[in-house]
Scaffold this active site. Structure first.
Site, PDB file in Angstrom:
ATOM      1  N   LYS A 146       0.837  -1.204   0.000  1.00 54.01           N
ATOM      2  CA  LYS A 146       0.000   0.000   0.000  1.00 54.01           C
ATOM      3  C   LYS A 146       0.870   1.251   0.000  1.00 54.01           C
ATOM      4  CE  LYS A 146      -3.919  -1.898   2.593  1.00 54.01           C
ATOM      5  NZ  LYS A 146      -4.945  -1.707   1.565  1.00 54.01           N
ATOM      6  N   ARG A 180     -10.321 -11.622   1.780  1.00 56.99           N
ATOM      7  CA  ARG A 180     -11.133 -12.707   1.211  1.00 56.99           C
ATOM      8  C   ARG A 180     -10.377 -14.029   1.263  1.00 56.99           C
ATOM      9  NH1 ARG A 180     -11.530  -9.413  -4.302  1.00 56.99           N
ATOM     10  NH2 ARG A 180     -11.323  -7.746  -2.777  1.00 56.99           N
TER      11      ARG A 180
HETATM   12  N1  BES Z   1      -8.195  -3.829   4.320  1.00 53.86           N
HETATM   13  C1  BES Z   1      -8.325  -3.433   2.972  1.00 53.86           C
HETATM   14  C2  BES Z   1      -9.633  -2.698   2.702  1.00 53.86           C
HETATM   15  C3  BES Z   1      -9.713  -1.299   3.218  1.00 53.86           C
HETATM   16  C4  BES Z   1      -9.046  -0.283   2.573  1.00 53.86           C
HETATM   17  C5  BES Z   1     -10.486  -1.008   4.306  1.00 53.86           C
HETATM   18  C6  BES Z   1      -9.165   1.011   3.039  1.00 53.86           C
HETATM   19  C7  BES Z   1     -10.623   0.282   4.750  1.00 53.86           C
HETATM   20  C8  BES Z   1      -9.951   1.297   4.122  1.00 53.86           C
HETATM   21  C9  BES Z   1      -8.304  -4.650   2.059  1.00 53.86           C
HETATM   22  O1  BES Z   1      -7.496  -5.693   2.476  1.00 53.86           O
HETATM   23  C10 BES Z   1      -7.766  -4.189   0.751  1.00 53.86           C
HETATM   24  O2  BES Z   1      -6.635  -3.814   0.706  1.00 53.86           O
HETATM   25  N2  BES Z   1      -8.600  -4.207  -0.268  1.00 53.86           N
HETATM   26  C11 BES Z   1      -8.219  -3.765  -1.555  1.00 53.86           C
HETATM   27  C12 BES Z   1      -8.743  -4.763  -2.556  1.00 53.86           C
HETATM   28  C13 BES Z   1      -8.198  -4.584  -3.930  1.00 53.86           C
HETATM   29  C14 BES Z   1      -6.720  -4.914  -3.969  1.00 53.86           C
HETATM   30  C15 BES Z   1      -8.962  -5.488  -4.874  1.00 53.86           C
HETATM   31  C16 BES Z   1      -8.841  -2.394  -1.770  1.00 53.86           C
HETATM   32  O3  BES Z   1      -9.953  -2.166  -1.302  1.00 53.86           O
HETATM   33  O4  BES Z   1      -8.191  -1.551  -2.368  1.00 53.86           O
HETATM   34 MN    MN Z   2      -5.484  -5.480   1.853  1.00 61.42          MN
END
Ligand code: BES
Ligand code: MN
Ligand code: ZN
Length: 494
Positions: free
Chosen positions: A277, A351
């Site tokens: 990230k 997931r």
């Molecule tokens: N934990 C995150 C989702 C999230 C992001 C929650 C920001 C709250 C605030 C999750 O694991 C994630 O990173 N999801 C990605 C999925 C994508 C790579 C398909 C996302 O939401 O960007």
């Molecule tokens: Mn994630």
């Protein structure tokens, strides 16, 4: 802080540090009128002088009115009485508590005089207690200088029909929900160097201590390898912290009654893994275990309320880190269900841990399964931080959850999990990819989970927007503990 219930009193003679009364735009409640009369109109004159309009949540404190023993009267605006609903009550109770000061020992609240459009009188008692405790919450264990502790007893004046066991049950319920919610907030707020998967496992063991009806089982990575949980392990293997599947089995209900199963996403820190990230705001990914925290909170609340129901809480706890052992984008793993997954983005890890946990829980022959997860940023884009995203192929389960959300001021909003979206998850190399492209990200994430939940009635709550607040009020909210507690209570009482 503590609560007590009391039937009728003469408000002018109450020996307390503060009285809390409400006023709607239609006027003062009966207690307000009585105090106005006792003070020969001084109360209404003071409200007029303060230009108090009784707007929802507005407060004013009046000091040392004639012929009234209590030195402080907090008047809270309740807005239009015709629109005074449960949400408004929560606001009124919260603002009233904020108007008190930490030195006070005793306050008498007359807020239950208000008629609430969509709440019963017993719910009003629960709600006042819960909303007050929500404001009372502090998280200062890492500050050298602690907040002043509040030793106030709030006496809710509720009238004869509720100053009894019925009222006490309602009060205890509100307190149980608040206890669960606070626990969830504590776990969410803890830093990830302390709150890692093994720490969560210890919390489960601690919860079960001395509890005859709660047993705990913790699976480590070796156990999960034996079960073929390739997706879960693909996430946890990048971390020095061992992943844990934590099971809390509560048997408060009848023998043979199928359990409600709650599954929480417990990523104790989500760096994104190799698909790392951006740095800005990454600290907030300590909250990526808030689904797990809510499941712990519900278990704590169930124990406090001694709810006669069978509930299995499962926490999929892992840390998502980049390392030499971490999963690479394009790795293919086999899940416990036998389906293979091409991991195209290691940041879509929730997931992956959940799909194996959702396969594992089949062995409990669940009545229903609800998973709770901070699953997608897309859900925050879609719904903001107001409502949780609800996904379920079952209309009846979805409606029950929506209703529980309304009744507990912890709302959810239904989103589709239609088969039409499934093709977005197609992979050229495996049965399924772990991402569904740029569109409908919250939906494709739910659709991924749907492939693992076909054998039981299932719902998914995406709490990415609702589990915590950012900015000046940064911190875990404890949502959706109130919603889930309400849902369980409804299952018990009908
Ligand atoms: N934990 C995150 C989702 C999230 C992001 C929650 C920001 C709250 C605030 C999750 O694991 C994630 O990173 N999801 C990605 C999925 C994508 C790579 C398909 C996302 O939401 O960007
Ligand atoms: Mn994630
Ligand atoms: Zn995550």
């Amino acid at each position: 802080m503590d609560f007590a219930l009391l039937s009728t009193v003469n408000p002018a003679l109450v020996p307390a540090d503060a009285l809390i009364i409400a006023m709607t735009t239609q006027g003062l409640t009966p207690t307000g009128l009585a105090l106005d009369e006792a003070s020969a109109g001084q109360l209404s004159a003071a409200l007029k002088a303060a230009n108090f309009e009784a707007k929802l949540g507005q407060t004013v404190s009046l000091y040392r009115l004639n012929n009234i023993s209590c030195p402080v009267i907090v008047v809270v605006g309740a807005g239009d009485s015709k629109e005074f609903n449960g949400r408004a009550l929560q606001k009124v109770a919260a603002q009233a508590y904020k108007a008190l000061n930490s030195k006070m020992q005793a306050a008498y609240s007359f807020l239950s005089e208000l008629t609430v459009t969509d709440r019963t009188a017993t719910q009003v008692i629960s709600d006042i207690a819960r909303s007050t405790l929500e404001v009372d919450y502090r998280f200062d264990q890492f500050k050298s200088k602690k907040n002043e502790t509040n030793n106030i007893t709030m006496t809710l004046v509720v009238g004869d029909e509720l100053a009894n066991a019925t009222g006490q049950t309602a009060l205890s319920w509100g307190q149980a929900v608040a206890t669960g919610q606070s626990f969830a907030r504590d776990l969410g707020n803890l830093p990830p160097n302390i709150c890692h998967p093994s720490y969560l496992a210890e919390q489960a063991t601690a919860l079960a201590k001395g509890q005859r009806k709660l047993s705990v089982d913790v699976l480590g990575e070796k156990d999960m390898e034996k079960l073929g949980m390739g997706a879960f392990l693909a996430v946890s293997k990048g971390s020095e912290q061992e992943g844990k599947l934590i099971v809390m089995n509560y048997t408060g209900g009848k023998k043979g009654e199928k359990p409600v199963v709650l599954v929480g996403k417990g990523i104790t820190f989500d760096t994104g893994g190799i698909s790392i990230k951006p740095a800005a705001g990454m600290d907030e990914m300590k909250f990526d275990m808030c689904g797990a925290a809510s499941v712990f909170g519900v278990m704590k609340g169930i124990l406090a309320a001694k709810l006669p129901i069978n509930v299995v809480c499962v926490v999929a706890a892992a840390e998502n880190m980049p390392s030499g052992r971490a999963t690479r984008p394009s790795d293919i793993v086999t899940t416990m269900s036998g389906q293979t997954v091409e991991i195209l983005n290691t940041d879509a890890e929730g997931r992956l841990v959940l799909c194996d946990a959702l396969t594992y829980v089949k062995k409990y022959d669940p009545a229903i399964v609800i998973d709770i997860a901070t699953l997608t940023g897309a859900c925050v884009v879609a719904l903001g931080k107001v409502v949780s995203g609800l996904f379920s192929p079952s209309d009846s389960l979805a409606n029950d959850i929506l209703q529980a959300g309304e009744q507990s001021n912890d709302r959810a909003w239904r989103m589709p999990v239609l088969p039409d979206y499934q093709e977005l998850l197609d992979s050229p190399f495996a049965d399924i990819g772990n991402i569904g492209g740029p569109n409908g990200g919250a939906i494709t994430a739910a659709c991924f989970l749907a492939r693992f939940t076909k054998d039981y009635t299932w719902a998914h709550l995406d709490i990415a927007g609702t589990a915590w607040l950012s900015g000046a009020q940064k911190g875990a909210t404890g949502r959706p503990v109130p919603l889930l507690m309400q849902y369980l209570q409804h299952r018990v009482t009908g």
